[in-house]
Design a protein around this motif. Structure first.
Motif, PDB file in Angstrom:
ATOM      1  N   VAL A  25       0.780  -1.041   0.004  1.00 37.24           N
ATOM      2  CA  VAL A  25       0.038  -0.073  -0.028  1.00 37.24           C
ATOM      3  C   VAL A  25       0.666   1.069  -0.113  1.00 37.24           C
ATOM      4  O   VAL A  25       0.667   2.159  -0.720  1.00 37.24           O
ATOM      5  CB  VAL A  25      -1.057  -0.019   1.217  1.00 37.24           C
ATOM      6  CG1 VAL A  25      -1.621   1.196   1.387  1.00 37.24           C
ATOM      7  CG2 VAL A  25      -2.003  -1.025   1.137  1.00 37.24           C
ATOM      8  N   ILE A  26       1.746   1.433   0.681  1.00 37.40           N
ATOM      9  CA  ILE A  26       2.844   2.488   1.003  1.00 37.40           C
ATOM     10  C   ILE A  26       3.618   2.549  -0.377  1.00 37.40           C
ATOM     11  O   ILE A  26       3.673   3.678  -0.718  1.00 37.40           O
ATOM     12  CB  ILE A  26       3.705   2.206   2.160  1.00 37.40           C
ATOM     13  CG1 ILE A  26       2.739   2.401   3.514  1.00 37.40           C
ATOM     14  CG2 ILE A  26       4.643   3.455   2.243  1.00 37.40           C
ATOM     15  CD1 ILE A  26       3.403   2.109   4.884  1.00 37.40           C
ATOM     16  N   ALA A  71      -1.325   9.176  -1.497  1.00 42.54           N
ATOM     17  CA  ALA A  71      -1.192   9.274  -0.018  1.00 42.54           C
ATOM     18  C   ALA A  71      -1.640   8.070   0.717  1.00 42.54           C
ATOM     19  O   ALA A  71      -2.556   7.423  -0.082  1.00 42.54           O
ATOM     20  CB  ALA A  71      -2.193  10.528   0.477  1.00 42.54           C
ATOM     21  N   SER A  72      -1.288   7.722   1.806  1.00 50.69           N
ATOM     22  CA  SER A  72      -1.852   6.690   2.762  1.00 50.69           C
ATOM     23  C   SER A  72      -2.420   6.810   4.023  1.00 50.69           C
ATOM     24  O   SER A  72      -1.802   7.882   4.428  1.00 50.69           O
ATOM     25  CB  SER A  72      -0.497   5.449   2.696  1.00 50.69           C
ATOM     26  OG  SER A  72      -0.244   5.166   1.546  1.00 50.69           O
ATOM     27  N   ARG A  85      -2.933   8.924  11.138  1.00 50.56           N
ATOM     28  CA  ARG A  85      -2.355  10.033  10.001  1.00 50.56           C
ATOM     29  C   ARG A  85      -2.473   9.671   8.503  1.00 50.56           C
ATOM     30  O   ARG A  85      -2.798   8.565   8.357  1.00 50.56           O
ATOM     31  CB  ARG A  85      -0.640   9.612  10.381  1.00 50.56           C
ATOM     32  CG  ARG A  85      -0.090   9.244  11.746  1.00 50.56           C
ATOM     33  CD  ARG A  85      -0.288  10.463  12.907  1.00 50.56           C
ATOM     34  NE  ARG A  85       0.716  11.237  12.753  1.00 50.56           N
ATOM     35  CZ  ARG A  85       1.754  11.168  13.735  1.00 50.56           C
ATOM     36  NH1 ARG A  85       1.782  10.305  14.535  1.00 50.56           N
ATOM     37  NH2 ARG A  85       2.796  12.134  13.477  1.00 50.56           N
ATOM     38  N   ILE A  86      -2.293  10.690   7.935  1.00 47.39           N
ATOM     39  CA  ILE A  86      -2.491  10.580   6.538  1.00 47.39           C
ATOM     40  C   ILE A  86      -1.101  11.106   5.960  1.00 47.39           C
ATOM     41  O   ILE A  86      -0.596  12.316   6.302  1.00 47.39           O
ATOM     42  CB  ILE A  86      -3.396  11.454   6.085  1.00 47.39           C
ATOM     43  CG1 ILE A  86      -4.713  10.745   6.119  1.00 47.39           C
ATOM     44  CG2 ILE A  86      -3.460  11.428   4.272  1.00 47.39           C
ATOM     45  CD1 ILE A  86      -6.149  11.566   5.479  1.00 47.39           C
ATOM     46  N   ILE A  87      -0.273  10.151   5.411  1.00 46.22           N
ATOM     47  CA  ILE A  87       1.134  10.618   4.900  1.00 46.22           C
ATOM     48  C   ILE A  87       1.310  10.516   3.490  1.00 46.22           C
ATOM     49  O   ILE A  87       0.485   9.951   2.799  1.00 46.22           O
ATOM     50  CB  ILE A  87       2.176   9.803   5.521  1.00 46.22           C
ATOM     51  CG1 ILE A  87       1.979   8.079   5.014  1.00 46.22           C
ATOM     52  CG2 ILE A  87       1.923   9.660   7.181  1.00 46.22           C
ATOM     53  CD1 ILE A  87       3.243   7.270   5.616  1.00 46.22           C
ATOM     54  N   HIS A  88       2.268  11.274   2.934  1.00 47.61           N
ATOM     55  CA  HIS A  88       2.589  11.165   1.540  1.00 47.61           C
ATOM     56  C   HIS A  88       3.964  10.692   1.391  1.00 47.61           C
ATOM     57  O   HIS A  88       4.891  11.507   1.734  1.00 47.61           O
ATOM     58  CB  HIS A  88       2.469  12.628   1.050  1.00 47.61           C
ATOM     59  CG  HIS A  88       1.433  13.581   1.026  1.00 47.61           C
ATOM     60  ND1 HIS A  88       1.119  14.620   0.527  1.00 47.61           N
ATOM     61  CD2 HIS A  88       0.015  13.034   1.838  1.00 47.61           C
ATOM     62  CE1 HIS A  88      -0.005  15.097   1.086  1.00 47.61           C
ATOM     63  NE2 HIS A  88      -0.567  14.210   1.712  1.00 47.61           N
ATOM     64  N   PRO A  89       3.975   9.201   1.093  1.00 45.75           N
ATOM     65  CA  PRO A  89       5.596   8.844   1.109  1.00 45.75           C
ATOM     66  C   PRO A  89       6.315   9.103   0.175  1.00 45.75           C
ATOM     67  O   PRO A  89       5.924   9.315  -1.060  1.00 45.75           O
ATOM     68  CB  PRO A  89       4.971   7.273   0.856  1.00 45.75           C
ATOM     69  CG  PRO A  89       3.428   7.032   1.284  1.00 45.75           C
ATOM     70  CD  PRO A  89       2.976   8.533   0.813  1.00 45.75           C
ATOM     71  N   LEU A  90       7.553   9.512   0.700  1.00 47.77           N
ATOM     72  CA  LEU A  90       8.536   9.921  -0.605  1.00 47.77           C
ATOM     73  C   LEU A  90       9.755   8.906  -0.474  1.00 47.77           C
ATOM     74  O   LEU A  90      10.043   8.756  -1.811  1.00 47.77           O
ATOM     75  CB  LEU A  90       9.155  11.183   0.256  1.00 47.77           C
ATOM     76  CG  LEU A  90      10.345  11.651  -0.530  1.00 47.77           C
ATOM     77  CD1 LEU A  90      10.096  12.417  -1.814  1.00 47.77           C
ATOM     78  CD2 LEU A  90      11.134  12.867   0.370  1.00 47.77           C
ATOM     79  N   ALA A  91      10.240   8.376   0.548  1.00 44.60           N
ATOM     80  CA  ALA A  91      11.357   7.288   0.247  1.00 44.60           C
ATOM     81  C   ALA A  91      11.497   6.390   1.573  1.00 44.60           C
ATOM     82  O   ALA A  91      11.016   6.770   2.479  1.00 44.60           O
ATOM     83  CB  ALA A  91      12.584   8.364   0.028  1.00 44.60           C
ATOM     84  N   VAL A 127      10.084   4.957   6.621  1.00 47.47           N
ATOM     85  CA  VAL A 127       9.515   5.673   5.209  1.00 47.47           C
ATOM     86  C   VAL A 127       9.436   7.279   5.615  1.00 47.47           C
ATOM     87  O   VAL A 127       8.957   7.562   6.758  1.00 47.47           O
ATOM     88  CB  VAL A 127       7.963   5.199   4.924  1.00 47.47           C
ATOM     89  CG1 VAL A 127       6.928   5.287   6.084  1.00 47.47           C
ATOM     90  CG2 VAL A 127       7.548   5.807   3.633  1.00 47.47           C
ATOM     91  N   ARG A 128      10.025   7.814   4.673  1.00 50.71           N
ATOM     92  CA  ARG A 128      10.134   9.370   4.830  1.00 50.71           C
ATOM     93  C   ARG A 128       8.945  10.022   3.995  1.00 50.71           C
ATOM     94  O   ARG A 128       8.781   9.538   3.080  1.00 50.71           O
ATOM     95  CB  ARG A 128      11.313   9.796   4.085  1.00 50.71           C
ATOM     96  CG  ARG A 128      11.280  11.480   4.217  1.00 50.71           C
ATOM     97  CD  ARG A 128      11.753  11.956   5.564  1.00 50.71           C
ATOM     98  NE  ARG A 128      12.081  13.278   5.400  1.00 50.71           N
ATOM     99  CZ  ARG A 128      12.441  13.876   6.508  1.00 50.71           C
ATOM    100  NH1 ARG A 128      12.550  13.516   7.695  1.00 50.71           N
ATOM    101  NH2 ARG A 128      12.461  15.557   6.317  1.00 50.71           N
ATOM    102  N   GLY A 129       8.178  10.832   4.789  1.00 49.48           N
ATOM    103  CA  GLY A 129       6.940  11.416   4.029  1.00 49.48           C
ATOM    104  C   GLY A 129       6.295  12.472   4.817  1.00 49.48           C
ATOM    105  O   GLY A 129       6.559  12.753   5.956  1.00 49.48           O
ATOM    106  N   PHE A 130       5.337  13.184   4.014  1.00 48.39           N
ATOM    107  CA  PHE A 130       4.699  14.546   4.673  1.00 48.39           C
ATOM    108  C   PHE A 130       3.572  13.802   5.402  1.00 48.39           C
ATOM    109  O   PHE A 130       2.767  13.087   4.997  1.00 48.39           O
ATOM    110  CB  PHE A 130       4.260  15.454   3.667  1.00 48.39           C
ATOM    111  CG  PHE A 130       3.674  16.456   4.095  1.00 48.39           C
ATOM    112  CD1 PHE A 130       4.101  17.696   4.656  1.00 48.39           C
ATOM    113  CD2 PHE A 130       2.129  16.473   3.673  1.00 48.39           C
ATOM    114  CE1 PHE A 130       3.387  18.537   5.046  1.00 48.39           C
ATOM    115  CE2 PHE A 130       1.589  17.784   4.252  1.00 48.39           C
ATOM    116  CZ  PHE A 130       2.073  18.553   4.842  1.00 48.39           C
ATOM    117  N   ASP A 131       3.276  14.324   6.590  1.00 48.59           N
ATOM    118  CA  ASP A 131       2.402  14.022   7.718  1.00 48.59           C
ATOM    119  C   ASP A 131       1.343  15.273   7.808  1.00 48.59           C
ATOM    120  O   ASP A 131       1.472  16.114   8.334  1.00 48.59           O
ATOM    121  CB  ASP A 131       3.198  13.788   8.998  1.00 48.59           C
ATOM    122  CG  ASP A 131       2.096  13.565  10.096  1.00 48.59           C
ATOM    123  OD1 ASP A 131       1.028  12.827   9.574  1.00 48.59           O
ATOM    124  OD2 ASP A 131       2.372  13.901  11.220  1.00 48.59           O
TER     125      ASP A 131
END
Length: 267
Positions: free
Chosen positions: A112-113, A122-123, A138-144, A154-158
């Motif tokens: 999923v991620i 987003a996840s 949380r809703i995150i936008h995974p980056l790397a 997982v690095r992402g915007f929260d």
């Protein structure tokens, strides 16, 4: 030179440099080629760099050693790169690793991620932490994905904190696709590259300092490494680098962070 040939030539140079010999057999085992194909690879390398190898006399065919003028033309020699090259050839080189990955991740959750990352989506996750052991949404936008010592993150915007953060994959108990509540802002700390200058700890004796310089810096006064600003804390922790040498002393800390310089292009 295509990528496969480059890998083969790099492997040849690694073994010549660190083992003092390259054989037809090692090439067959490493790349899954036939004896004839391995011979062609060796012949191609010898044609390209004729001053680097010589036949090992009296040991059968397909065995070569470095000449006195040997100089690697493809490989960037380091002990780490050598072990990485031979790690699957346990019959020839015994290697044990103490680093362990303690991250327990459900493959379905990871998919999923990974999908959200791949699609720039987003996840919605349930994330557990020491402050919230039962987990919060949380809703995150995974980056790397980042491997930091013994854990995968997982690095992402929260969206909850409106910050770019690192989330331990093993602490995500649920994940599903979700619409973005906001557009993903630029992760400045991820995009910015920095150079960390490391030096022997100032509390070391003259003899200890020379030891550390010889061991870690090839005799130089220090060493510079490049990383992303977002990953500085992981790098320093992994290398056991003192950030405050007045508080963090040897023998636990034998090197310290002398300075950090941004490599961001402002032009």
């Amino acid at each position: 030179m295509d990528s496969r040939t480059r890998l083969q030539f790099e492997f040849i140079e690694m073994l010549l440099a660190y083992e003092g010999e390259i054989t037809n057999q090692r090439l067959r085992e490493k790349f899954g080629v036939t004896s004839v194909q391995a011979s062609r690879v060796l012949a191609s390398y010898r044609d390209a760099f004729p001053s680097n190898t010589q036949t090992l006399k009296g040991k059968g065919r397909g065995r070569y050693v470095p000449t006195a003028r040997f100089k690697p033309e493809i490989a960037n020699l380091s002990i780490e790169a050598y072990f990485r090259s031979v790690k699957d050839q346990v019959a020839h080189v015994r290697v044990e690793e103490t680093q362990r990955d303690f991250t327990n991740v459900d493959p379905a959750l990871f998919r999923v991620i990974h999908s959200a990352m791949d699609q720039g989506a987003a996840s919605r996750i349930i994330y557990r932490s020491m402050n919230n052991p039962d987990g919060i949404e949380r809703i995150i936008h995974p980056l790397a994905f980042v491997f930091a010592g013994r854990r995968w993150h997982v690095r992402g915007f929260d969206e909850l904190t409106e910050q770019h953060r690192d989330f331990n994959l093993a602490r995500i108990s649920c994940a599903e696709s979700a619409p973005k509540g906001v557009e993903t802002p630029t992760d400045i700390n991820w995009e910015e590259k920095v150079q960390l200058e490391l030096r022997p700890h100032p509390s070391l004796t003259e003899g200890q300092e020379k030891l550390i310089r010889d061991e870690l810096f090839k005799g130089a006064i220090g060493r510079r490494i490049t990383t992303r600003r977002a990953l500085i804390r992981y790098v320093l922790r992994d290398l056991e680098v003192a950030e405050n040498p007045e508080v963090q002393h040897p023998p636990e800390f034998q090197i310290y962070l002398f300075r950090t310089e941004s490599l961001r292009d402002d032009g």
